[in-house]
Scaffold this motif. Structure first.
Motif, PDB file in Angstrom:
ATOM      1  N   ASN A 252       3.251  69.288 -31.828  1.00  0.00           N
ATOM      2  CA  ASN A 252       4.534  69.965 -32.056  1.00  0.00           C
ATOM      3  C   ASN A 252       5.050  69.705 -33.462  1.00  0.00           C
ATOM      4  O   ASN A 252       6.254  69.609 -33.695  1.00  0.00           O
ATOM      5  CB  ASN A 252       5.558  69.502 -31.012  1.00  0.00           C
ATOM      6  CG  ASN A 252       5.117  69.841 -29.601  1.00  0.00           C
ATOM      7  OD1 ASN A 252       4.710  70.953 -29.326  1.00  0.00           O
ATOM      8  ND2 ASN A 252       5.199  68.852 -28.702  1.00  0.00           N
ATOM      9  N   ALA A 254       6.288  69.994 -37.185  1.00  0.00           N
ATOM     10  CA  ALA A 254       7.207  70.974 -37.775  1.00  0.00           C
ATOM     11  C   ALA A 254       6.515  71.893 -38.767  1.00  0.00           C
ATOM     12  O   ALA A 254       7.043  72.959 -39.114  1.00  0.00           O
ATOM     13  CB  ALA A 254       8.353  70.234 -38.471  1.00  0.00           C
ATOM     14  N   LYS A 256       3.927  73.587 -38.248  1.00  0.00           N
ATOM     15  CA  LYS A 256       3.228  74.652 -37.530  1.00  0.00           C
ATOM     16  C   LYS A 256       4.268  75.613 -36.977  1.00  0.00           C
ATOM     17  O   LYS A 256       5.237  75.191 -36.358  1.00  0.00           O
ATOM     18  CB  LYS A 256       2.413  74.077 -36.357  1.00  0.00           C
ATOM     19  CG  LYS A 256       1.320  73.093 -36.719  1.00  0.00           C
ATOM     20  CD  LYS A 256       0.646  72.577 -35.446  1.00  0.00           C
ATOM     21  CE  LYS A 256      -0.396  71.514 -35.733  1.00  0.00           C
ATOM     22  NZ  LYS A 256      -1.017  71.000 -34.486  1.00  0.00           N
ATOM     23  N   TRP A 257       4.062  76.880 -37.196  1.00  0.00           N
ATOM     24  CA  TRP A 257       4.956  77.879 -36.622  1.00  0.00           C
ATOM     25  C   TRP A 257       4.210  79.182 -36.394  1.00  0.00           C
ATOM     26  O   TRP A 257       3.115  79.379 -36.893  1.00  0.00           O
ATOM     27  CB  TRP A 257       6.195  78.079 -37.494  1.00  0.00           C
ATOM     28  CG  TRP A 257       5.926  78.711 -38.840  1.00  0.00           C
ATOM     29  CD1 TRP A 257       5.926  80.029 -39.151  1.00  0.00           C
ATOM     30  CD2 TRP A 257       5.616  78.020 -40.055  1.00  0.00           C
ATOM     31  NE1 TRP A 257       5.631  80.230 -40.474  1.00  0.00           N
ATOM     32  CE2 TRP A 257       5.448  79.001 -41.057  1.00  0.00           C
ATOM     33  CE3 TRP A 257       5.476  76.662 -40.402  1.00  0.00           C
ATOM     34  CZ2 TRP A 257       5.140  78.683 -42.372  1.00  0.00           C
ATOM     35  CZ3 TRP A 257       5.181  76.343 -41.716  1.00  0.00           C
ATOM     36  CH2 TRP A 257       4.998  77.349 -42.681  1.00  0.00           C
ATOM     37  N   ASP A 258       4.803  80.024 -35.638  1.00  0.00           N
ATOM     38  CA  ASP A 258       4.248  81.344 -35.338  1.00  0.00           C
ATOM     39  C   ASP A 258       2.846  81.256 -34.719  1.00  0.00           C
ATOM     40  O   ASP A 258       1.971  82.076 -34.982  1.00  0.00           O
ATOM     41  CB  ASP A 258       4.215  82.209 -36.603  1.00  0.00           C
ATOM     42  CG  ASP A 258       3.936  83.689 -36.300  1.00  0.00           C
ATOM     43  OD1 ASP A 258       4.252  84.122 -35.170  1.00  0.00           O
ATOM     44  OD2 ASP A 258       3.359  84.381 -37.165  1.00  0.00           O
ATOM     45  N   GLN A 300      -0.783  79.052 -43.732  1.00  0.00           N
ATOM     46  CA  GLN A 300       0.459  78.305 -43.931  1.00  0.00           C
ATOM     47  C   GLN A 300       0.271  77.047 -44.777  1.00  0.00           C
ATOM     48  O   GLN A 300       1.243  76.547 -45.371  1.00  0.00           O
ATOM     49  CB  GLN A 300       1.058  77.923 -42.565  1.00  0.00           C
ATOM     50  CG  GLN A 300       1.553  79.110 -41.750  1.00  0.00           C
ATOM     51  CD  GLN A 300       1.965  78.733 -40.340  1.00  0.00           C
ATOM     52  OE1 GLN A 300       2.126  77.549 -40.031  1.00  0.00           O
ATOM     53  NE2 GLN A 300       2.145  79.739 -39.486  1.00  0.00           N
TER      54      GLN A 300
END
Length: 359
Positions: A252, A254, A256-258, A300
Motif C-alpha cells: 500500500n 504511497a 503506487k496509484w491507479d 510512474q
C-alpha cells in the motif's frame, strides 16, 4: 540428406534391415571407395567365383561349400561375407569411422565383385598411394605391386555423414558400434538409427536434463508456495544473480496509484539496470492485468530512476499468457516469463541454496 523412409523394401519386398559395417581391412582404399559411393569387403580371391550371386548360395551352408570349392578354409570371418551379401536395396548401414565419428548410408543396389566395378582404373588411396587395376580387374598398389584384398563392393548413398557418436548416437547405438566383428544385423536398433537420421542437431544432454527438472520444479513451486513465498523466491533469484539490492515495495505504498504495482525491485548498480517485476502464482493463464500493473509502475517511476535503465518483467507460474496480455506486453516493452521459463532460469542460476529464499 534425409532418409527415404524406414519402411523401404528390397527387391524381395522384405522390410528394410539395419546393419553395422566396420571398415578396417585395406582401410585406405576402402575409404576412397566409400567416398565414391561403394561399401567394400575383402575376399579378393573369390571375386571371380560367382559367389556374390544370391541364387548360388541360398543358405550359409551353400556359401561355405562354394568357399571350400575355391580353396578357402572356413573361419568365423565367413559370416562377415555372408552378411555383406544380405545387404539389400533400401537397407540402412551404420559405418563407424575414425576419431569417434560415424556415417549412415542406404543401400542402393546389389553387391558386385570388384572386377565389375566401373572406373577406378587409376586413383589415389587415402594414404596417398597410387592404386591400379590389374588385367583381371582386381586392385593393386602401384609402388609395390601387391594386391589390395578387396573382393566385393556394394553401392550406397549417404544419409548422414561424419557425425560424432557422442553427440548423435544414443547409448545403445554407441555400445553396438564397439563390437569387434566386421558387420552385424542391428535391426533391433532401428529406432536408434532413425533418431539419428531425423536429428537436426546433436543430442543436448544438458537441455534434456534441464527440461525434465524444470517441469518437476515448477510442479513443486505451485504445490508448496503461497503468493507471498513466490515473491520471496523471485527476490532470491535476483540476489542469486548478484543484484546490489532486491526488495519488495510495500503493498500500500504511497508511490503506487491507479493500479500500478511491482512485487519486486532489483537493482544492479554496476550495470545501471533496474528490474521491476510483477510475480503471479497462477495455474493456467495470466491475464493482461499483470502487464497493466507493471507497465504503470514503470511509467510512474522511470523518471526517478536517474541514469538506470528500467526493465519491466511479469513472472508467472502459469503455462501461458492471454492474447491481450501478449499484445499489451509488446506495446509496452514488458517481458513475459512463463512458469516453465522461470523454472529453467532458476536451475541455470543454481538451486542448491534455494531454501534461503524463505529464511
Amino acid at each position: 540428406m534425409s532418409s527415404t523412409g524406414s519402411t523401404a523394401a528390397s527387391k524381395t519386398d522384405r522390410p528394410c534391415k539395419y546393419w553395422l559395417h566396420r571398415i578396417s581391412h585395406e582401410w585406405d582404399v576402402s575409404y576412397q571407395l566409400l567416398s565414391a559411393g561403394y561399401l567394400s569387403i575383402g575376399w579378393a580371391g573369390l571375386a571371380g567365383s560367382g559367389i556374390h550371386d544370391a541364387s548360388s548360395h541360398p543358405s550359409i551352408q551353400a556359401l561355405e561349400a562354394k568357399m571350400l570349392q575355391c580353396g578357402y578354409q572356413l573361419s568365423r570371418s565367413r559370416w562377415s561375407l555372408w552378411n555383406f551379401f544380405q545387404f539389400h536395396a533400401g537397407d540402412y548401414v551404420v559405418v563407424p569411422l575414425f576419431s569417434g565419428a560415424f556415417s549412415i548410408y542406404q543401400v542402393s543396389g546389389a553387391a558386385m565383385p570388384i572386377t565389375q566395378l566401373p572406373g577406378f582404373s587409376d586413383f589415389q588411396s587415402d594414404s596417398g598411394g597410387r592404386i591400379l587395376r590389374s588385367r583381371e580387374g582386381l586392385l593393386c598398389r602401384a609402388d609395390s605391386g601387391t594386391a589390395v584384398d578387396i573382393g566385393f563392393v556394394l553401392p550406397v548413398k549417404p544419409v548422414k555423414e561424419r557425425l560424432s557418436r557422442y553427440e548423435y548416437a544414443d547409448s545403445r547405438l554407441t555400445a553396438r558400434m564397439k563390437i569387434r566383428q566386421v558387420n552385424a544385423d542391428i535391426s533391433d536398433l532401428s529406432d536408434s538409427v532413425q533418431k539419428v537420421i531425423r536429428a537436426d542437431a546433436p543430442i543436448n544432454l544438458y537441455a534434456a536434463i534441464v527440461e525434465e527438472l524444470a517441469e518437476k520444479l515448477l510442479s513443486v513451486i505451485k504445490a508448496q508456495l503461497t503468493p507471498d513465498k513466490f515473491e520471496l523466491l523471485v527476490k532470491w533469484y535476483f540476489e542469486k544473480l548478484g543484484a546490489s539490492r532486491a526488495f519488495r515495495p510495500g503493498k500500500n505504498s504511497a508511490d503506487k496509484w491507479d493500479g500500478a504495482d511491482a512485487d519486486i525491485v532489483a537493482e544492479f548498480d554496476a550495470l545501471k539496470i533496474l528490474f521491476y517485476v510483477q510475480a503471479k502464482l497462477h495455474d493456467d493463464v495470466t491475464s493482461k492485468w499483470a502487464v497493466e500493473q507493471i507497465a504503470k509502475y514503470r511509467d510512474q517511476h522511470e523518471l526517478s530512476s536517474g541514469e538506470y535503465t528500467v526493465i519491466p518483467w511479469v513472472i508467472s507460474t502459469a503455462d501461458a499468457f492471454s492474447a491481450e496480455a501478449v499484445t499489451m506486453a509488446q506495446e509496452n516493452h514488458v517481458r513475459l516469463i512463463s512458469g516453465g521459463d522461470f523454472a529453467r532460469m532458476l536451475i541455470d542460476a543454481g538451486i542448491t541454496d534455494i531454501n534461503k529464499a524463505f529464511s
